[in-house]
Design an enzyme around this catalytic site. Structure first.
Site, PDB file in Angstrom:
ATOM      1  N   HIS A 523       0.832  -1.207   0.000  1.00 40.57           N
ATOM      2  CA  HIS A 523       0.000   0.000   0.000  1.00 40.57           C
ATOM      3  C   HIS A 523       0.868   1.259   0.000  1.00 40.57           C
ATOM      4  CE1 HIS A 523      -3.466   2.553   1.446  1.00 40.57           C
ATOM      5  NE2 HIS A 523      -2.440   3.259   1.901  1.00 40.57           N
ATOM      6  N   GLU A 524       1.789   1.333   0.951  1.00 39.52           N
ATOM      7  CA  GLU A 524       2.619   2.534   1.053  1.00 39.52           C
ATOM      8  C   GLU A 524       3.534   2.681  -0.161  1.00 39.52           C
ATOM      9  OE1 GLU A 524       2.020   4.788   3.116  1.00 39.52           O
ATOM     10  OE2 GLU A 524       0.650   3.649   4.378  1.00 39.52           O
ATOM     11  N   HIS A 527       1.832   4.612  -2.796  1.00 39.65           N
ATOM     12  CA  HIS A 527       1.989   6.066  -2.666  1.00 39.65           C
ATOM     13  C   HIS A 527       3.307   6.512  -3.298  1.00 39.65           C
ATOM     14  CE1 HIS A 527      -1.485   7.083  -0.284  1.00 39.65           C
ATOM     15  NE2 HIS A 527      -1.163   6.290   0.717  1.00 39.65           N
ATOM     16  N   HIS A 530       3.095   6.605  -6.955  1.00 39.08           N
ATOM     17  CA  HIS A 530       2.324   7.779  -7.377  1.00 39.08           C
ATOM     18  C   HIS A 530       3.252   8.990  -7.515  1.00 39.08           C
ATOM     19  CE1 HIS A 530      -1.787  10.016  -6.725  1.00 39.08           C
ATOM     20  NE2 HIS A 530      -1.239  10.292  -7.889  1.00 39.08           N
TER      21      HIS A 530
END
Length: 755
Positions: A523-524, A527, A530
């Site tokens: 998940h991190e 980021h 992104h």
């Protein structure tokens, strides 16, 4: 400038004195004819000392030097540098703004908006490094700076956003004929500035501006106090275990407990359960000692709520009174209406509607889970009624009984370093990124490592990895952007980091993590991807600078690549034999994917619903945080067998700043996008479909906030997200509801203003 202030610098602390004031007050002494030579010598020495100190702290203000477009000078930083450097950064930022407002030329995009984007670079560099220290290396010295300086940064922010001359120039551009001649990205940026200035009080009268400024400074101090209180309770409370209190704990949990004890110099024993989620969760999952489970549970969920000098309940009341007052001054019914105006959801009702769609299904799932757990407890003759400190323990028993799934068995294949390599491989398959570890840049702590990121041999950025827990590091996992991508004057490459709180192993012992922690790792990293894939012109619109209820979407969707066969077969390798995880065990993981979905969704939604209900209130007379939390959960019909994920006295998302205040719903809102986006990959033939990955990179990861998220998503998917995809993903019953009901949000779709 805008990206700097809205990225979190307003939550930092700034210096108490400018360098000029420092020289006047500290170094230059008034002399009389009767002073001794020694006094003069002392004065000269003081001047030399001040000059030396100024030279030292200037490293924080200077442009970053070194390879890869420059890197943070972590190896040259001392805590004593932050105050004078940050204060000087504000002085220089003020000069930048004055240069913009003093122009005689009519306002244009270039002389005002672009000038703002390029302003305050010195302050940005200081703020970035200070934020890293505050989050990762907090100490009494750092906390003292926070307490002293939080109001100053809040005052600086107000000074900027309430600058009438500056707002007039922005507003003139927004309402001019020349606006229509700007590119869509430029229009989006102008709209963003104009909207944020209005929302920060640019249109208020002087008395209102003054009161807003006072409120913001008070809030800044309260946020700092809340954070430091929580950090105290996380570090001050430890549950020490003796040899006869470790029943049921598997080898990996015992190893972590032993390492945790060693990190505290074994002051209370050989094993320790720290007051963090990563230490608490596995203990509650496996410990056979119910009394100890209760003790650890109560210690963890009482953070900030111990009735002592570090209690956060009164602070919450003070924060909410000030937020409500400020919202009224701004002309909004409540804080949530103000906070959500620029989000994809736009209004509290939209967020509440989505949450209440899921809430009954989540509670229903909890009832099923509790019934299954109670049946096992009864069958084993435990003679108990399932309580919150029992949930994880018996849920694991149910998972083993119903799905033949043993989390500890799976954990033996989840080596942290192998999974990191799996993330790199995933990023290469999807986006053509390659990661090469480097050792030619400084780091802020010895456990931090750095990788250069390239694509087709071209430098893309840097990725810093800080995986381990330490004293002074805030709990949880997160991503930071040390440098944001832009293309104003050549391509500025991003620098990002991922930070976690895994317990470091002894020697060469591999660090084994749980399946949930592995999902969080991916998940991190989402980021980070992104930020690394950003390709826009202006930093205020780059990377993760998107609405709060959209920013979690790219990260959440990347969790889905962890359980793919391609990742597991290559990187989920036995810590003992090096063999890949057996397909039989992979099948069990898939079957058990939603085994505890009731717990996971309900504990999260309870916090999100309490957050939203709190911030739609208008009257905080005689408000008591503890009473509000309890009665709100009762009204919602909260199952008694589990708590909300973040109780209010420890809800740092909401009370350590304003990032997720009236916004914790964002994870669920974003998950409507991620569930629907994952179905796009499935429909295209699989998770590594090149065409779908290219579209995802083009319309989701690369565009930042240059176009509306709704438009970007529709270009990727062909329609707005289907909320039923979320229900399907979580294994909940799907009501008969039309798709595409979460896509509207504020802002010009293609740079055009929305009335």
């Amino acid at each position: 400038m805008k990206s700097l202030l809205f990225a979190g610098v307003s939550a930092l602390t700034l210096a108490a004195m400018t360098p000029a004031a420092l020289a006047q007050d500290g170094a230059v002494e008034e002399t009389t004819s009767g002073e001794t030579t020694a006094a003069s010598d002392e004065a000269e020495a003081a001047v030399e000392t001040e000059a030396s100190e100024e030279a030292d702290y200037m490293i924080l203000l200077n442009e970053w030097e070194g390879p890869y477009g420059g890197v943070p000078p972590f190896d040259q930083i001392e805590v004593s540098m932050f105050e004078p450097a940050l204060e000087e950064g504000m002085v220089r930022a003020r000069a930048d703004i004055e240069a913009i407002t003093a122009q005689e030329e009519e306002p244009t995009f270039e002389n005002t908006i672009l000038a703002l984007e390029e302003s305050a670079a010195d302050l940005g560099r200081v703020g970035t490094i200070y934020g890293i220290w505050a989050s990762n290396l907090s100490s009494p010295e750092v906390q003292a700076v926070q307490r002293a300086m939080a109001p100053k940064l809040a005052g600086f922010r107000d000074e900027l956003y309430q600058n009438a001359e500056l707002f007039q120039r922005i507003d003139a551009i927004y309402n001019s004929d020349a606006y229509d001649e700007l590119t869509p990205e430029q229009q989006r940026l102008v709209w963003d500035y104009q909207t944020d200035f209005l929302r920060a009080g640019a249109g208020l009268d002087e008395a209102q501006k003054a009161r807003v400024g006072e409120i913001n400074q008070e809030l800044a101090s309260l946020y700092t106090e809340f954070s430091n209180n929580l950090l105290h309770d996380e570090e001050a409370y430890v549950t020490w275990l003796s040899e006869d209190e470790i029943g049921g704990l598997p080898a990996s949990v015992l190893s972590n407990a032993k390492s945790a004890a060693e990190s505290r110099d074994n002051e209370g024993g050989e094993y320790a359960v720290l007051n963090t989620r990563s230490s608490m969760d596995p203990f509650l999952t496996y410990s056979t000692d119910r009394d100890l489970r209760k003790k650890v549970w109560e210690t963890y969920y009482s953070r900030g709520d111990n009735g002592d000098e570090y209690d956060n309940n009164a602070i919450i009341g003070d924060i909410m009174k000030l937020r409500a007052e400020r919202s009224k001054i701004f002309g909004y019914d409540n804080y949530a209406s103000w906070s959500m105006e620029k989000q994809v959801a736009q209004k509290p009702k939209a967020a509440m509607d989505l949450m209440m769609k899921v809430w009954p299904a989540a509670k229903g799932k909890v009832a099923e889970e509790v019934a299954a757990m109670q049946a096992i407890a009864d069958e084993e003759g435990d003679f108990i009624k399932i309580a919150p400190w029992d949930y994880r323990y018996y849920a694991e028993k149910v998972r083993q009984a119903d799905y033949d799934f043993d989390a500890e068995e799976v954990k033996q294949y989840l080596q942290l370093e192998n999974l990191r390599e799996g993330m790199f491989w995933m990023a290469g398959e999807l986006y053509g990124l390659e990661f090469s570890q480097i050792d030619d840049v400084p780091v802020f702590q010895e456990d931090v490592r750095v990788w250069e990121v390239t694509r087709d041999g071209e430098h893309v950025g840097l990725w810093y990895f800080d995986p381990y827990a330490r004293a002074g590091k805030r709990s949880g996992a997160w991503m930071n952007a040390y440098r944001t991508q832009d293309n104003i004057d050549g391509f500025t490459t991003p620098i990002v980091s991922n930070n976690s709180n895994f317990v470091k192993g002894s020697g060469d012992e591999p660090v084994l993590i749980s399946w949930d922690d592995a999902s969080t790792l991916f998940h991190e990293f989402g980021h980070a991807l992104h930020g690394l894939n950003s390709n826009v012109t202006y930093p205020s619109l780059a990377g993760t600078a998107v609405p709060r209820d959209y920013v979690e979407f790219p990260s959440q969707v990347h969790e889905n690549w962890l359980p793919t066969q391609e990742v597991l077969q290559q990187f989920a390798l036995s810590a003992e034999t090096g063999e890949p995880i057996p397909q039989e065990l992979v099948d069990k993981i898939e079957r058990a994917a939603n085994a505890r979905q009731g717990f996971d969704t309900t504990e999260y939604l309870a916090s999100a619903l309490v957050d939203m209900k709190l911030h739609t209130m208008t009257d905080f007379t005689d408000f008591d945080a503890d009473t509000f939390e309890r009665t709100t959960l009762e009204d919602l019909g909260m199952p008694e067998q589990l708590p909300m994920r973040h109780r209010m006295p420890q809800f740092s998302h909401v009370f350590s700043g304003e990032g997720y205040a009236a916004g914790y719903y964002a994870y669920l809102w974003a998950d409507t996008f991620s569930a629907d986006a994952w179905e796009a990959f499935e429909e295209a033939g699989g998770p590594y479909d090149k065409e779908t990955a290219a579209a995802f990179r083009k319309w989701i990861l690369s565009v930042g906030n240059t176009i509306s998220p709704s438009d970007a998503y529709e270009k990727f998917r062909g329609h707005q997200p289907d909320t039923n995809a979320l229900m399907r993903d979580r294994g909940f019953p799907v009501p008969d509801e039309a798709a595409g009901d979460v896509g509207a949000e504020a802002g010009p779709a293609s740079g055009e203003p929305t009335e």
